[in-house]
Design an enzyme around this catalytic site. Structure first.
Site, short mmCIF file in Angstrom:
data_model
loop_
_atom_site.label_atom_id
_atom_site.label_comp_id
_atom_site.label_asym_id
_atom_site.label_seq_id
_atom_site.Cartn_x
_atom_site.Cartn_y
_atom_site.Cartn_z
N VAL A 1 -7.90 4.19 -9.88
CA VAL A 1 -8.05 3.24 -8.79
C VAL A 1 -6.72 3.02 -8.07
O VAL A 1 -5.66 3.14 -8.68
CB VAL A 1 -8.62 1.90 -9.33
CG1 VAL A 1 -7.62 1.17 -10.19
CG2 VAL A 1 -9.13 1.01 -8.23
N CYS A 2 -6.81 2.71 -6.78
CA CYS A 2 -5.67 2.25 -5.99
C CYS A 2 -6.16 1.09 -5.14
O CYS A 2 -7.08 0.38 -5.55
CB CYS A 2 -5.07 3.38 -5.15
SG CYS A 2 -6.16 4.05 -3.88
N ARG A 3 -5.62 0.88 -3.98
CA ARG A 3 -6.08 -0.25 -3.17
C ARG A 3 -7.43 0.03 -2.52
O ARG A 3 -8.34 -0.78 -2.59
CB ARG A 3 -5.06 -0.61 -2.09
CG ARG A 3 -5.48 -1.87 -1.32
CD ARG A 3 -4.53 -2.25 -0.23
NE ARG A 3 -3.19 -2.42 -0.78
CZ ARG A 3 -2.18 -2.94 -0.13
NH1 ARG A 3 -2.32 -3.35 1.11
NH2 ARG A 3 -1.00 -3.04 -0.69
N GLY B 1 -8.69 3.71 -2.23
CA GLY B 1 -9.26 4.98 -2.68
C GLY B 1 -8.50 6.23 -2.29
O GLY B 1 -8.79 7.31 -2.80
N MET C 1 -9.36 -1.23 -5.48
CA MET C 1 -9.31 -2.62 -5.93
C MET C 1 -9.86 -3.58 -4.87
O MET C 1 -10.29 -4.68 -5.20
CB MET C 1 -7.89 -3.01 -6.33
CG MET C 1 -7.43 -2.36 -7.63
SD MET C 1 -8.55 -2.62 -9.04
CE MET C 1 -8.40 -4.39 -9.30
#
Length: 102
Positions: free
Chosen positions: A56-58, A60, A84
């Protein structure tokens, strides 16, 4: 590359969070392992040993890059769609400074 939605990630799943430190500090999944994308090649030995590792990141984008690279290294990984941002919108738990905030 395989994508999954936040609803497909179990609440107790171990996930890899590739965001930067300030993003992590603002809130992260309770069982997340934090390795920023730029540090991933040098910290690959810190990845948890799980059957399938959600990344996961902010939103995608960075996690998609991480997933593509990790797949080339032989890891079984999936990209969490929406990152996220989607996690928080779905009302899933977030930790900050060791305390649950959602």
């Amino acid at each position: 590359m395989t994508d999954i939605t936040v609803s497909q990630v179990p609440d107790d799943a171990v996930i890899l969070d590739v965001r930067e430190q300030d993003e992590w500090d603002a809130g992260h999944a309770p069982n997340a392992v934090h390795i920023p994308l730029s540090e991933l090649p040098s910290r690959i030995d810190e990845l948890p040993e799980v059957d399938e590792l959600p990344v996961v990141c902010r939103r995608g984008g960075r996690s998609a890059q991480a997933v593509a690279w990790l797949e080339q290294q032989g890891f079984d990984v999936v990209n969490v769609e929406g990152g996220m941002s989607a996690w928080e919108s779905a009302g899933k738990k977030l930790d900050r400074d060791g305390a649950t905030i959602i």
